[in-house]
Design a protein around this motif. Structure first.
Motif, PDB file in Angstrom:
ATOM      1  N   GLY A  40       0.791  -1.217   0.000  1.00 22.33           N
ATOM      2  CA  GLY A  40       0.000   0.000   0.000  1.00 22.33           C
ATOM      3  C   GLY A  40       0.826   1.272   0.000  1.00 22.33           C
ATOM      4  O   GLY A  40       0.274   2.371  -0.115  1.00 22.33           O
ATOM      5  N   GLU A  41       2.162   1.117   0.138  1.00 26.44           N
ATOM      6  CA  GLU A  41       3.049   2.279   0.134  1.00 26.44           C
ATOM      7  C   GLU A  41       3.801   2.435  -1.183  1.00 26.44           C
ATOM      8  O   GLU A  41       4.700   3.273  -1.280  1.00 26.44           O
ATOM      9  N   GLU A  42       3.484   1.639  -2.175  1.00 24.90           N
ATOM     10  CA  GLU A  42       4.245   1.642  -3.424  1.00 24.90           C
ATOM     11  C   GLU A  42       4.382   3.065  -3.982  1.00 24.90           C
ATOM     12  O   GLU A  42       3.393   3.767  -4.177  1.00 24.90           O
ATOM     13  N   GLY A  43       5.616   3.464  -4.234  1.00 26.85           N
ATOM     14  CA  GLY A  43       5.894   4.804  -4.716  1.00 26.85           C
ATOM     15  C   GLY A  43       6.246   5.787  -3.618  1.00 26.85           C
ATOM     16  O   GLY A  43       6.632   6.926  -3.901  1.00 26.85           O
ATOM     17  N   LEU A  44       6.185   5.362  -2.350  1.00 25.27           N
ATOM     18  CA  LEU A  44       6.415   6.277  -1.243  1.00 25.27           C
ATOM     19  C   LEU A  44       7.855   6.793  -1.205  1.00 25.27           C
ATOM     20  O   LEU A  44       8.094   7.989  -1.021  1.00 25.27           O
ATOM     21  N   ALA A  45       8.833   5.911  -1.369  1.00 24.02           N
ATOM     22  CA  ALA A  45      10.240   6.331  -1.297  1.00 24.02           C
ATOM     23  C   ALA A  45      10.539   7.402  -2.350  1.00 24.02           C
ATOM     24  O   ALA A  45      11.215   8.397  -2.072  1.00 24.02           O
ATOM     25  N   HIS A  46      10.026   7.196  -3.550  1.00 30.57           N
ATOM     26  CA  HIS A  46      10.217   8.175  -4.624  1.00 30.57           C
ATOM     27  C   HIS A  46       9.488   9.479  -4.309  1.00 30.57           C
ATOM     28  O   HIS A  46      10.012  10.578  -4.533  1.00 30.57           O
ATOM     29  N   PHE A  47       8.271   9.375  -3.782  1.00 30.71           N
ATOM     30  CA  PHE A  47       7.502  10.579  -3.442  1.00 30.71           C
ATOM     31  C   PHE A  47       8.207  11.370  -2.339  1.00 30.71           C
ATOM     32  O   PHE A  47       8.238  12.611  -2.369  1.00 30.71           O
ATOM     33  N   LEU A  48       8.789  10.673  -1.386  1.00 28.20           N
ATOM     34  CA  LEU A  48       9.521  11.329  -0.305  1.00 28.20           C
ATOM     35  C   LEU A  48      10.708  12.121  -0.850  1.00 28.20           C
ATOM     36  O   LEU A  48      10.997  13.229  -0.387  1.00 28.20           O
ATOM     37  N   GLU A  49      11.375  11.564  -1.831  1.00 24.21           N
ATOM     38  CA  GLU A  49      12.475  12.281  -2.500  1.00 24.21           C
ATOM     39  C   GLU A  49      11.968  13.581  -3.129  1.00 24.21           C
ATOM     40  O   GLU A  49      12.611  14.637  -3.044  1.00 24.21           O
ATOM     41  N   HIS A  50      10.777  13.516  -3.758  1.00 27.45           N
ATOM     42  CA  HIS A  50      10.181  14.721  -4.334  1.00 27.45           C
ATOM     43  C   HIS A  50       9.909  15.774  -3.251  1.00 27.45           C
ATOM     44  O   HIS A  50      10.162  16.968  -3.447  1.00 27.45           O
ATOM     45  N   MET A  51       9.396  15.315  -2.109  1.00 23.77           N
ATOM     46  CA  MET A  51       9.001  16.245  -1.056  1.00 23.77           C
ATOM     47  C   MET A  51      10.198  16.953  -0.426  1.00 23.77           C
ATOM     48  O   MET A  51      10.041  18.021   0.176  1.00 23.77           O
ATOM     49  N   ALA A  52      11.389  16.385  -0.570  1.00 23.64           N
ATOM     50  CA  ALA A  52      12.584  17.049  -0.038  1.00 23.64           C
ATOM     51  C   ALA A  52      12.790  18.412  -0.693  1.00 23.64           C
ATOM     52  O   ALA A  52      13.411  19.301  -0.102  1.00 23.64           O
ATOM     53  N   PHE A  53      12.259  18.587  -1.911  1.00 24.07           N
ATOM     54  CA  PHE A  53      12.432  19.840  -2.643  1.00 24.07           C
ATOM     55  C   PHE A  53      11.229  20.783  -2.492  1.00 24.07           C
ATOM     56  O   PHE A  53      11.146  21.790  -3.194  1.00 24.07           O
ATOM     57  N   LYS A  54      10.317  20.443  -1.576  1.00 25.14           N
ATOM     58  CA  LYS A  54       9.143  21.301  -1.364  1.00 25.14           C
ATOM     59  C   LYS A  54       9.319  22.230  -0.170  1.00 25.14           C
ATOM     60  O   LYS A  54       8.381  22.910   0.259  1.00 25.14           O
ATOM     61  N   GLY A  55      10.528  22.267   0.367  1.00 23.55           N
ATOM     62  CA  GLY A  55      10.800  23.184   1.467  1.00 23.55           C
ATOM     63  C   GLY A  55      11.137  22.454   2.756  1.00 23.55           C
ATOM     64  O   GLY A  55      10.729  21.311   2.975  1.00 23.55           O
ATOM     65  N   THR A  56      11.927  23.133   3.593  1.00 22.57           N
ATOM     66  CA  THR A  56      12.316  22.601   4.897  1.00 22.57           C
ATOM     67  C   THR A  56      11.907  23.619   5.957  1.00 22.57           C
ATOM     68  O   THR A  56      11.304  24.643   5.654  1.00 22.57           O
ATOM     69  N   HIS A  57      12.284  23.348   7.198  1.00 24.03           N
ATOM     70  CA  HIS A  57      11.971  24.306   8.263  1.00 24.03           C
ATOM     71  C   HIS A  57      12.856  25.554   8.172  1.00 24.03           C
ATOM     72  O   HIS A  57      12.536  26.579   8.777  1.00 24.03           O
ATOM     73  N   ARG A  58      13.932  25.495   7.388  1.00 29.51           N
ATOM     74  CA  ARG A  58      14.844  26.629   7.235  1.00 29.51           C
ATOM     75  C   ARG A  58      14.725  27.310   5.879  1.00 29.51           C
ATOM     76  O   ARG A  58      15.106  28.466   5.736  1.00 29.51           O
ATOM     77  N   ARG A  59      14.260  26.594   4.874  1.00 35.49           N
ATOM     78  CA  ARG A  59      14.264  27.125   3.516  1.00 35.49           C
ATOM     79  C   ARG A  59      12.925  26.843   2.841  1.00 35.49           C
ATOM     80  O   ARG A  59      12.326  25.779   3.033  1.00 35.49           O
ATOM     81  N   SER A  60      12.518  27.744   1.980  1.00 30.46           N
ATOM     82  CA  SER A  60      11.375  27.480   1.102  1.00 30.46           C
ATOM     83  C   SER A  60      11.836  26.605  -0.048  1.00 30.46           C
ATOM     84  O   SER A  60      13.043  26.398  -0.253  1.00 30.46           O
ATOM     85  N   ALA A  61      10.899  26.108  -0.822  1.00 32.55           N
ATOM     86  CA  ALA A  61      11.249  25.299  -1.991  1.00 32.55           C
ATOM     87  C   ALA A  61      12.127  26.100  -2.949  1.00 32.55           C
ATOM     88  O   ALA A  61      13.120  25.579  -3.484  1.00 32.55           O
ATOM     89  N   PHE A  62      11.784  27.355  -3.158  1.00 36.65           N
ATOM     90  CA  PHE A  62      12.574  28.188  -4.067  1.00 36.65           C
ATOM     91  C   PHE A  62      13.978  28.422  -3.516  1.00 36.65           C
ATOM     92  O   PHE A  62      14.967  28.338  -4.251  1.00 36.65           O
ATOM     93  N   GLN A  63      14.086  28.721  -2.232  1.00 38.20           N
ATOM     94  CA  GLN A  63      15.392  28.990  -1.635  1.00 38.20           C
ATOM     95  C   GLN A  63      16.317  27.779  -1.721  1.00 38.20           C
ATOM     96  O   GLN A  63      17.521  27.929  -1.930  1.00 38.20           O
ATOM     97  N   THR A  64      15.753  26.587  -1.579  1.00 39.02           N
ATOM     98  CA  THR A  64      16.560  25.364  -1.630  1.00 39.02           C
ATOM     99  C   THR A  64      17.330  25.287  -2.939  1.00 39.02           C
ATOM    100  O   THR A  64      18.533  25.021  -2.958  1.00 39.02           O
ATOM    101  N   VAL A  65      16.636  25.509  -4.037  1.00 34.64           N
ATOM    102  CA  VAL A  65      17.266  25.424  -5.349  1.00 34.64           C
ATOM    103  C   VAL A  65      18.055  26.683  -5.659  1.00 34.64           C
ATOM    104  O   VAL A  65      19.160  26.618  -6.230  1.00 34.64           O
ATOM    105  N   ALA A  66      17.533  27.833  -5.270  1.00 32.18           N
ATOM    106  CA  ALA A  66      18.172  29.108  -5.619  1.00 32.18           C
ATOM    107  C   ALA A  66      19.562  29.232  -5.011  1.00 32.18           C
ATOM    108  O   ALA A  66      20.477  29.780  -5.641  1.00 32.18           O
ATOM    109  N   GLU A  67      19.766  28.732  -3.792  1.00 28.87           N
ATOM    110  CA  GLU A  67      21.082  28.837  -3.155  1.00 28.87           C
ATOM    111  C   GLU A  67      22.148  28.083  -3.942  1.00 28.87           C
ATOM    112  O   GLU A  67      23.298  28.507  -3.997  1.00 28.87           O
ATOM    113  N   ILE A  68      21.755  26.985  -4.549  1.00 24.84           N
ATOM    114  CA  ILE A  68      22.709  26.197  -5.335  1.00 24.84           C
ATOM    115  C   ILE A  68      22.897  26.801  -6.721  1.00 24.84           C
ATOM    116  O   ILE A  68      24.030  26.978  -7.196  1.00 24.84           O
ATOM    117  N   GLU A  69      21.814  27.133  -7.383  1.00 27.51           N
ATOM    118  CA  GLU A  69      21.909  27.635  -8.755  1.00 27.51           C
ATOM    119  C   GLU A  69      22.556  29.022  -8.804  1.00 27.51           C
ATOM    120  O   GLU A  69      23.208  29.366  -9.796  1.00 27.51           O
TER     121      GLU A  69
END
Length: 412
Positions: A40-69
């Motif tokens: 019933g969790e099929e696809g969860l590990a991949h979805f969790l990887e996606h969610m890593a780029f949706k923001g953290t407690h310190r950074r927004s989704a945009f800030q996460t990518v913008a700091e690197i780029e």
């Protein structure tokens, strides 16, 4: 030079010091993948990887990518059946920012309900796109056939139903089971000294939710069958047999035999099926290697009325290879392997991934010189003996996507 150390938290660090490089590759490799999902969790590990780029407690989704780029770098992530990888590639002088962002997205993702709902739509589009590509679908199908009823055989993306049912609690629960320092590796390749990275990691003290990790269920090969009827000219086909695991004694011998069988345009299968009979545009043989098991796979596509003949030629070539494999073919395969090692040594990302994989599965590193010695020591008699066991067993899993009238021919 490669160096390995273990931090007080249990997190392992491996570095490949390449002083002439101007850039650096940093990867965080976590032993958490599709095979660790529950029913019933099929696809969860991949979805969790996606969610890593949706923001953290310190950074927004945009800030996460913008700091690197903003520094000219790139950040990415990937999910496999056994591993989730978060990685950055950037100018070496900026490595501290890259490491900080990586640790942030892996250890402190924010599971906002609106972000989860939005990303479900994105992933379901990704699933739909994969279903539209028949060779992707037949590739997923051979996993489901060879590991029927097991998480290892499930498609990495999952399906619309399981992805739509994912919640923040399920994502957090998976992290609590699988995201642990003891099964995580930071692998770095570039001009930075090992001690400098180590000090930064100790200072950052990355925190993962899991302390003990659930043991993985052992995988077992099955002669399953996956078929999917669709209205198309080509029928996409795959066969698989049980193969040695990553660290198994015969892993290299088996891989060399597969190279001879279907590893290129001079391979036996390409010559027999494409050049001599004109039955397919292309045909490939390749290994799928996991920590505790493996598969040998042949994949191709042909017209519906030619499916039976293609299968017969594949089976004939598998059996014939056990009888008359030549020293000349083996030496060619060895040269191809050595060339592949040389080419991968020129990629910092490839070196970082190779070191992490070896450390995860073997518990130690194998140098390029050791790998080349192992390749050279695979004698013709040993490779033949390994392949004779494959040809004499011939327990096969089947996968096919194409017109319904062709599917029975493949399964026959």
């Amino acid at each position: 030079m490669d160096t390995v150390s273990t931090l007080p938290s249990g997190l392992r660090l491996v570095t490949h010091h390449q002083p002439a490089a101007e850039t650096i590759s940093i990867g965080l490799f976590i032993d958490a993948g599709t095979r660790d999902e529950r029913a019933g969790e099929e696809g969860l590990a991949h979805f969790l990887e996606h969610m890593a780029f949706k923001g953290t407690h310190r950074r927004s989704a945009f800030q996460t990518v913008a700091e690197i780029e903003a520094l000219g770098g790139d950040i990415n992530a990937e999910t496999s059946h056994e591993t989730t990888t978060y990685s950055v590639r950037m100018l070496a002088d900026d490595w501290r920012t890259g490491l900080d962002v990586l640790l942030d997205i892996a250890t402190a993702p924010r599971f906002d309900a609106s972000d989860i709902a939005l990303e479900k739509d994105v992933v379901c589009q990704e699933i739909a796109g994969s279903l539209d590509v028949p060779d992707d679908r037949v590739g997923d199908g051979i996993g489901m056939a060879a590991f029927a009823g097991q998480a290892l055989g499930q498609p990495i993306l999952g399906d619309d139903e399981t992805v739509s049912a994912l919640t923040a609690d399920r994502l957090s629960g998976f992290r609590a089971r699988r995201y642990a320092s003891a099964v995580s590796i930071v692998s770095v390749a570039g001009p930075i000294e090992h001690a400098e990275i180590e000090r930064a990691l100790v200072g950052a003290a990355p925190s993962f939710p899991a302390h003990g990790v659930e043991p993985r269920a052992a995988a077992h090969f099955t002669t399953g069958r996956f078929v999917e009827a669709r209205d198309s000219f080509d029928t996409h086909l795959a066969l698989a047999w049980e193969a040695p695991a990553y660290a198994a004694e015969d892993a290299i011998a088996h891989a060399l035999a597969i190279q001879i069988l279907g590893g290129g345009m001079t391979s036996r299968l390409f010559q027999a099926v494409r050049e001599e009979a004109g039955l397919a545009y292309t045909i490939d043989a390749y290994p799928l290697i996991y920590a505790d098991c493996g598969l040998g796979v042949v994949q191709t596509a042909t017209g519906a009325h030619q499916v039976g003949e293609v299968k017969q030629r594949i089976v004939d070539e598998i059996r014939r290879l056990a009888d008359d494999m030549s020293e000349h073919e083996l030496q060619n395969a060895k040269r191809q392997f050595r060339a592949s090692l040389a080419m991968s040594a020129e990629s910092l990302s490839g070196l970082a991934a190779r070191n992490a994989r070896q450390l995860s599965v073997l518990g130690a590193l194998r140098s390029r010189a050791t790998l080349e010695e192992m390749i050279e020591n695979a004698s013709l008699s040993r490779v033949r003996d390994c392949w004779t066991r494959v040809a004499s067993d011939m327990r096969l899993a089947h996968s096919a996507v194409g017109p319904s009238q062709a599917l029975d021919l493949w399964l026959d």
